[in-house]
Design a protein around this motif. Structure first.
Motif, short mmCIF file in Angstrom:
data_model
loop_
_atom_site.label_atom_id
_atom_site.label_comp_id
_atom_site.label_asym_id
_atom_site.label_seq_id
_atom_site.Cartn_x
_atom_site.Cartn_y
_atom_site.Cartn_z
N ARG A 130 43.13 27.45 59.22
CA ARG A 130 43.01 28.90 59.02
C ARG A 130 43.52 29.21 57.62
O ARG A 130 44.58 28.75 57.22
N ILE A 131 42.78 30.00 56.87
CA ILE A 131 43.17 30.37 55.50
C ILE A 131 43.30 31.89 55.44
O ILE A 131 42.34 32.60 55.75
N GLU A 132 44.48 32.37 55.09
CA GLU A 132 44.74 33.80 54.95
C GLU A 132 44.80 34.13 53.47
O GLU A 132 45.58 33.53 52.74
N THR A 133 44.00 35.08 53.02
CA THR A 133 43.93 35.43 51.60
C THR A 133 44.28 36.90 51.41
O THR A 133 43.74 37.75 52.11
N THR A 134 45.18 37.18 50.46
CA THR A 134 45.54 38.55 50.10
C THR A 134 45.61 38.64 48.58
O THR A 134 45.59 37.61 47.89
N PHE A 135 45.68 39.85 48.05
CA PHE A 135 45.89 40.06 46.63
C PHE A 135 47.37 40.37 46.40
O PHE A 135 47.98 41.12 47.16
N ALA A 136 47.92 39.83 45.31
CA ALA A 136 49.26 40.20 44.89
C ALA A 136 49.20 41.62 44.35
O ALA A 136 48.16 42.08 43.90
N PRO A 137 50.34 42.34 44.35
CA PRO A 137 50.34 43.68 43.75
C PRO A 137 49.91 43.61 42.28
O PRO A 137 50.20 42.64 41.59
#
Length: 140
Positions: A130-137
């Protein structure tokens, strides 16, 4: 999930360079990645799938050497050859071929195949990670 339920296995920082070239840092190690010229890169380092196969092969070889050392088996020379294929139905598969020294019996080879199927990277890839991707602030 609490922090004590989680173990960090690895970390990397990848900084994008010119074109498709990438600078990878993992701990004290630094190495490049890029796409081959045929895909628009400048071939300054291995492509991502090549790195993946290298990781699987290294984990396989290390695990087998650890096991063989505990058993007193001489695997020399040990080689792990890997190929990643994409089928027409878009599924992917890896062919992994092991070779080792002549002192290893057929029974030992069978045991080494069992061990190879249980290496940490093999198990991770087999479980469909499972790969969870978010953007840094955003930076100011």
């Amino acid at each position: 999930m609490t922090p004590q339920d989680t173990t960090l296995l690895a970390a990397a920082v990848v900084e994008s360079q010119d074109g498709y070239a990438q600078a990878i840092r993992t701990g004290k190690h630094h190495f490049p990645s890029d796409e081959p010229a045929a895909l628009g890169g400048t071939d300054q380092g291995p492509a991502p799938y090549q790195l993946l196969m290298g990781s699987l092969g290294a984990c396989t070889a290390i695990t087998l050497k650890m096991y063989a050392a505990r058993k007193g088996w001489d695997l020399s020379p040990l080689t792990v050859k890997l190929k990643l294929f994409r089928e027409k139905d878009h599924t992917e598969r890896v062919e992994r071929v092991l070779s080792c020294g002549p002192s290893i019996t057929e029974e030992q080879r069978a045991r080494l195949l069992d061990i190879a199927a249980k290496t940490p990277v093999t198990l991770t890839l087999s479980r469909a990670l499972r790969i969870e991707t978010t953007f840094a602030p955003a930076s100011p």
